[in-house]
Write an enzyme that holds these catalytic residues in place. Structure first.
Site, PDB file in Angstrom:
ATOM      1  N   ARG A   1       0.857  -1.186   0.000  1.00 29.55           N
ATOM      2  CA  ARG A   1       0.000   0.000   0.000  1.00 29.55           C
ATOM      3  C   ARG A   1       0.888   1.229   0.000  1.00 29.55           C
ATOM      4  O   ARG A   1       1.900   1.248   0.716  1.00 29.55           O
ATOM      5  CB  ARG A   1      -0.852   0.075   1.286  1.00 29.55           C
TER       6      ARG A   1
ATOM      7  N   GLU B   1      -3.250   8.143  -5.185  1.00 26.77           N
ATOM      8  CA  GLU B   1      -3.650   7.401  -6.384  1.00 26.77           C
ATOM      9  C   GLU B   1      -4.841   8.089  -7.042  1.00 26.77           C
ATOM     10  O   GLU B   1      -5.851   8.277  -6.365  1.00 26.77           O
ATOM     11  CB  GLU B   1      -3.991   5.952  -6.011  1.00 26.77           C
TER      12      GLU B   1
ATOM     13  N   HIS C   1      -1.942   0.197  -9.707  1.00 24.02           N
ATOM     14  CA  HIS C   1      -2.631  -0.576  -8.654  1.00 24.02           C
ATOM     15  C   HIS C   1      -3.465  -1.696  -9.296  1.00 24.02           C
ATOM     16  O   HIS C   1      -4.654  -1.852  -9.004  1.00 24.02           O
ATOM     17  CB  HIS C   1      -3.505   0.338  -7.787  1.00 24.02           C
TER      18      HIS C   1
HETATM   19  P1  NAD Z   1      -2.003 -10.963   5.397  1.00 26.10           P
HETATM   20  O1  NAD Z   1      -2.779 -10.347   6.502  1.00 26.10           O
HETATM   21  O2  NAD Z   1      -2.244 -12.395   5.053  1.00 26.10           O
HETATM   22  O3  NAD Z   1      -0.428 -10.799   5.688  1.00 26.10           O
HETATM   23  C1  NAD Z   1       0.163  -9.633   6.197  1.00 26.10           C
HETATM   24  C2  NAD Z   1       1.370 -10.062   7.009  1.00 26.10           C
HETATM   25  O4  NAD Z   1       2.091  -8.898   7.404  1.00 26.10           O
HETATM   26  C3  NAD Z   1       1.006 -10.822   8.291  1.00 26.10           C
HETATM   27  O5  NAD Z   1       1.668 -12.076   8.342  1.00 26.10           O
HETATM   28  C4  NAD Z   1       1.480  -9.901   9.413  1.00 26.10           C
HETATM   29  O6  NAD Z   1       1.945 -10.600  10.530  1.00 26.10           O
HETATM   30  C5  NAD Z   1       2.594  -9.150   8.714  1.00 26.10           C
HETATM   31  N1  NAD Z   1       2.962  -7.904   9.361  1.00 26.10           N
HETATM   32  C6  NAD Z   1       2.158  -6.990   9.968  1.00 26.10           C
HETATM   33  N2  NAD Z   1       2.899  -5.969  10.440  1.00 26.10           N
HETATM   34  C7  NAD Z   1       4.190  -6.236  10.114  1.00 26.10           C
HETATM   35  C8  NAD Z   1       5.405  -5.566  10.324  1.00 26.10           C
HETATM   36  N3  NAD Z   1       5.463  -4.390  10.985  1.00 26.10           N
HETATM   37  N4  NAD Z   1       6.555  -6.118   9.858  1.00 26.10           N
HETATM   38  C9  NAD Z   1       6.520  -7.303   9.182  1.00 26.10           C
HETATM   39  N5  NAD Z   1       5.380  -8.006   8.983  1.00 26.10           N
HETATM   40  C10 NAD Z   1       4.224  -7.459   9.429  1.00 26.10           C
HETATM   41  O7  NAD Z   1      -2.246 -10.032   4.131  1.00 26.10           O
HETATM   42  P2  NAD Z   1      -1.982 -10.374   2.594  1.00 26.10           P
HETATM   43  O8  NAD Z   1      -3.197 -10.986   1.999  1.00 26.10           O
HETATM   44  O9  NAD Z   1      -0.687 -11.071   2.454  1.00 26.10           O
HETATM   45  O10 NAD Z   1      -1.877  -8.893   2.012  1.00 26.10           O
HETATM   46  C11 NAD Z   1      -0.854  -7.999   2.447  1.00 26.10           C
HETATM   47  C12 NAD Z   1      -1.158  -6.602   1.983  1.00 26.10           C
HETATM   48  O11 NAD Z   1      -1.030  -6.536   0.567  1.00 26.10           O
HETATM   49  C13 NAD Z   1      -2.614  -6.147   2.226  1.00 26.10           C
HETATM   50  O12 NAD Z   1      -2.821  -5.656   3.533  1.00 26.10           O
HETATM   51  C14 NAD Z   1      -2.789  -5.071   1.191  1.00 26.10           C
HETATM   52  O13 NAD Z   1      -2.460  -3.793   1.717  1.00 26.10           O
HETATM   53  C15 NAD Z   1      -1.792  -5.439   0.108  1.00 26.10           C
HETATM   54  N6  NAD Z   1      -2.486  -5.828  -1.123  1.00 26.10           N
HETATM   55  C16 NAD Z   1      -2.268  -5.099  -2.247  1.00 26.10           C
HETATM   56  C17 NAD Z   1      -2.937  -5.441  -3.423  1.00 26.10           C
HETATM   57  C18 NAD Z   1      -2.696  -4.674  -4.696  1.00 26.10           C
HETATM   58  O14 NAD Z   1      -3.575  -4.658  -5.539  1.00 26.10           O
HETATM   59  N7  NAD Z   1      -1.547  -4.074  -4.884  1.00 26.10           N
HETATM   60  C19 NAD Z   1      -3.848  -6.498  -3.426  1.00 26.10           C
HETATM   61  C20 NAD Z   1      -4.016  -7.256  -2.263  1.00 26.10           C
HETATM   62  C21 NAD Z   1      -3.334  -6.899  -1.112  1.00 26.10           C
END
Ligand code: NAD
Length: 339
Positions: free
Chosen positions: A236, A265, A284
């Site tokens: 993000r 964005e 995105h």
């Molecule tokens: P998820 O919740 O499965 O995984 C997120 C991980 O980050 C968790 O394991 C958590 O423990 C870890 N985490 C939290 N804080 C942290 C920190 N300070 N340091 C290291 N690790 C930390 O989520 P996901 O499905 O893997 O998605 C991750 C992110 O990707 C979403 O929150 C979203 O913002 C982003 N995303 C972007 C798109 C896009 O279109 N670009 C699409 C989907 C998701």
């Protein structure tokens, strides 16, 4: 006299299957298209909202006395005032498994585009400059080290593709997981973020945007990366300090970056990335595949239909709402809840 059907508001375009599903049990009001209705107009009556990227504020929730469920098309909920929703007893659901495959694959689309200079190479062929091919030299992924920040759904899938598919050496940083859990997800754990930056050839970011993660990758972290390193950012806008990354790329502090998400964005026309040849950008669209878009739309619609019918959605962001006045009809959880 028939009972009035609940009103459900859809903020942005979704897959037609999701609209059909909602129309089966609700009056659907659209916030887009030729007959778009502003959300303000339906706040007094709306019971469910299906949201993509529009920001939903606490003020809007307070003006929606009948709102019971907000379903996010996707996983990140940083555009939703979740704490206010929880205080008011509004259930927030998301579709966490719907797009992980697409986003993980997009990481490698960006990474290979940067490493193999695909955008330049395409322009060279189209421009009739085939003969300069000797100057177009990329680098391999196999044998290089990938540092994954955030070993959740997407990070895990990226780690496995990198290790099993490209033969990369994968390390992972996630303070919320134990070392055995990180190993089991396909990466060798590193305890300090600095160690990951110092030793990785490629870094990819997969944490949610929260108060803790905002700006977690800034000038100090980028300065630890070796000059041949590449950063891939599909998490993000805001997790990576954009100005710091632009400055680092401008000085060739790292070799390149692949960026799908921006602090604003769309980014403004004077965005610093635009003048840089070592960045490949996508608007995105990491989750924009036919399969993922359909799964996100239908999953979010199913969550709304479930709550309106007194059931429980597959993935609940704020399980603390169970038992509140607005969700009292929702079956209480029997086990683990989706994150
Ligand atoms: P998820 O919740 O499965 O995984 C997120 C991980 O980050 C968790 O394991 C958590 O423990 C870890 N985490 C939290 N804080 C942290 C920190 N300070 N340091 C290291 N690790 C930390 O989520 P996901 O499905 O893997 O998605 C991750 C992110 O990707 C979403 O929150 C979203 O913002 C982003 N995303 C972007 C798109 C896009 O279109 N670009 C699409 C989907 C998701």
């Amino acid at each position: 006299m028939s009972t009035p059907r609940p009103v459900v508001y859809v903020t942005q375009p979704v897959h037609p299957r999701a609209l059909d599903l909602l129309a089966g049990s609700a009056d659907v009001v659209l916030g887009y298209g030729d007959d778009a209705t502003p959300l303000d107009d339906v706040l007094p009556v709306v019971e469910g909202i299906l949201v993509r990227t529009r920001i939903l504020s606490g003020d809007e929730f307070r003006r929606a006395p009948n709102l019971r469920v907000v379903a996010r098309h996707g996983v990140g909920v940083d555009n939703i005032a979740v704490a206010d929703a929880t205080d008011l007893g509004i259930l927030v659901a998301n579709t966490p498994d719907a797009n992980m495959k697409s986003v993980a694959e997009h990481v490698f689309a960006l990474l290979l585009a940067v490493k193999r200079r695909l955008v330049t190479a395409d322009a060279v062929v189209r421009g009739g400059r085939f003969e300069i091919r000797d100057t177009l030299v990329g680098s391999e992924l196999g044998g290089h080290r990938l540092g994954v920040i955030g070993m959740g759904r997407i990070g895990t899938r990226v780690a496995r593709i990198a290790g099993q598919g490209f033969g990369m050496d994968v390390v992972g940083f996630d303070p919320y997981l134990s070392a055995p859990e990180i190993r089991q997800r396909g990466a060798e754990p590193v305890e300090q973020l600095g160690d990951l930056f110092r030793t990785s050839d490629v870094v990819t970011v997969h944490v949610p945007l929260t108060a803790e993660t905002r700006g977690m990758i800034g000038a100090a972290e980028l300065a630890e990366l070796p000059p041949h390193a590449v950063l891939i950012h599909t998490a993000r806008g805001g997790v990576v300090d954009e100005e710091a990354l632009i400055d680092c790329l401008r000085r060739n502090g790292i070799a390149g970056a692949g960026v799908d998400v921006f602090e604003a964005e769309p980014p403004p026309s004077d965005c610093g990335y635009f003048g840089l040849p070592n960045v490949v950008m996508t608007p995105h669209t990491a989750a924009h595949t036919e399969g993922a878009l359909e799964r996100m739309s239908v999953g979010a619609a199913e969550a709304i239909v479930a709550v309106l019918g007194g059931g429980r959605p597959a993935a609940v962001v704020n399980p603390a709402v169970f038992g509140s006045a607005r969700t009292r009809a929702v079956a209480t959880p029997s086990g683990g809840l989706g994150r």
